[in-house]
Design a protein around this motif. Structure first.
Motif, mmCIF file in Angstrom:
data_model
loop_
_atom_site.group_PDB
_atom_site.id
_atom_site.type_symbol
_atom_site.label_atom_id
_atom_site.label_comp_id
_atom_site.label_asym_id
_atom_site.label_seq_id
_atom_site.Cartn_x
_atom_site.Cartn_y
_atom_site.Cartn_z
ATOM 1 N N LYS A 16 -14.841 -18.153 25.590
ATOM 2 C CA LYS A 16 -15.830 -17.489 24.745
ATOM 3 C C LYS A 16 -15.573 -17.732 23.258
ATOM 4 O O LYS A 16 -16.484 -17.603 22.435
ATOM 5 C CB LYS A 16 -15.848 -15.982 25.040
ATOM 6 N N SER A 67 -17.179 -21.412 22.959
ATOM 7 C CA SER A 67 -18.614 -21.537 23.238
ATOM 8 C C SER A 67 -19.524 -21.470 22.010
ATOM 9 O O SER A 67 -20.428 -22.306 21.865
ATOM 10 C CB SER A 67 -19.028 -20.472 24.261
ATOM 11 N N GLU A 94 -27.944 -29.950 28.793
ATOM 12 C CA GLU A 94 -27.309 -28.638 28.688
ATOM 13 C C GLU A 94 -25.795 -28.821 28.687
ATOM 14 O O GLU A 94 -25.271 -29.793 29.246
ATOM 15 C CB GLU A 94 -27.708 -27.730 29.857
ATOM 16 N N TYR A 99 -22.061 -26.194 28.780
ATOM 17 C CA TYR A 99 -21.431 -24.875 28.723
ATOM 18 C C TYR A 99 -19.922 -25.034 28.874
ATOM 19 O O TYR A 99 -19.418 -26.115 29.218
ATOM 20 C CB TYR A 99 -21.994 -23.915 29.774
ATOM 21 N N SER A 142 -19.472 -19.711 30.197
ATOM 22 C CA SER A 142 -20.094 -19.257 28.955
ATOM 23 C C SER A 142 -21.613 -19.332 29.072
ATOM 24 O O SER A 142 -22.164 -19.836 30.060
ATOM 25 C CB SER A 142 -19.634 -20.135 27.790
ATOM 26 N N ASP A 143 -22.298 -18.856 28.041
ATOM 27 C CA ASP A 143 -23.734 -19.092 27.937
ATOM 28 C C ASP A 143 -23.968 -20.595 27.785
ATOM 29 O O ASP A 143 -23.091 -21.340 27.336
ATOM 30 C CB ASP A 143 -24.315 -18.347 26.732
ATOM 31 N N THR A 144 -25.170 -21.029 28.143
ATOM 32 C CA THR A 144 -25.500 -22.456 28.130
ATOM 33 C C THR A 144 -26.234 -22.834 26.850
ATOM 34 O O THR A 144 -27.165 -22.146 26.430
ATOM 35 C CB THR A 144 -26.373 -22.810 29.346
#
Length: 221
Positions: free
Chosen positions: A133, A136, A202, A204, A213-215
């Motif tokens: 995190k 990211s 994309e 992540y 994590s978020d993409t």
């Protein structure tokens, strides 16, 4: 000839004595199997040192030669329960892999050589932001010659995984096309082999415990 036989016999007896002594020594403190089914006492004087994605838990072991290790059991996210062990040689057990920066409960047991657990001791840990995190938010996707390039900052220099996805026109889905793990502080990685036409990509970040994590999404040429 008789003298040689006597010397040989003396040497053989010495070796047998050494083997027997060695066996007796191995059946002592280091023996794993035990018939003592007594429940071990719990650990005491527990202290917590939190770090990114985990915590060091230090303690005092009970004064018992029958203790083999300390067991920590804990949930790192909504789906995964982990167990970590620390032998009686150590005064610290490491718990890690937590998905978020929040409070988690850890269940601790001492375990005897007969595999008997102590009563549980519950502690709270508050790991700092997990490494994946931390990395990211620094992700960047930019066009590269014949492909795309991802950049990111891994200031803690801990291992993370970078996962690439691209749109597959045949399946009409985003699919993983590349992935790699690195401890590099400055992540700079390219994948090539794409035509110079607009395409959805994309990326992540993950870690060795499967946290995601978020993409980050981009349409690049």
């Amino acid at each position: 000839m008789m003298k040689f036989k006597n010397q040989y016999l003396a040497l053989l007896i010495t070796l047998i004595v050494m083997v027997v002594a060695s066996c007796k020594k191995n059946n002592g403190f280091n023996e794993i199997v035990s018939k003592d089914m007594t429940k071990p006492d719990v650990i005491t004087n527990i202290k917590i040192e939190n770090f990114n994605g985990g915590a060091n838990i230090t303690y005092d072991l009970p004064n018992s030669p029958n203790v083999l290790y300390v067991l920590a059991k804990y949930k790192i996210n909504d789906r995964t329960v982990r167990e970590t062990k620390s032998s009686y040689y150590s005064d610290t057990v490491i718990v890690n892999g937590f998905a978020k920066e929040q409070e988690y409960e850890v269940e601790l047991h001492t375990v005897s050589r007969a595999n008997v657990k102590s009563d549980p001791v519950y502690v709270k840990v508050n790991p700092k932001t997990p490494v994946y995190k931390v990395v990211s938010p620094t992700l960047q996707l930019v066009p590269d010659f014949g492909g795309i390039n991802v950049k990111a900052k891994n200031t803690l220099k801990k291992e993370v995984g970078i996962i690439f996805l691209a749109f597959n026109s045949q399946t009409q889905q985003m699919e993983v096309v590349d992935q790699f793990f690195t401890k590099a502080e400055n992540i700079d990685y390219s994948i090539r082999g794409y035509a110079s036409t607009a395409k959805n990509f994309e990326v992540y970040v993950t870690d060795q415990w499967g946290n995601l994590s978020d993409t980050l999404r981009a349409n690049l040429t």
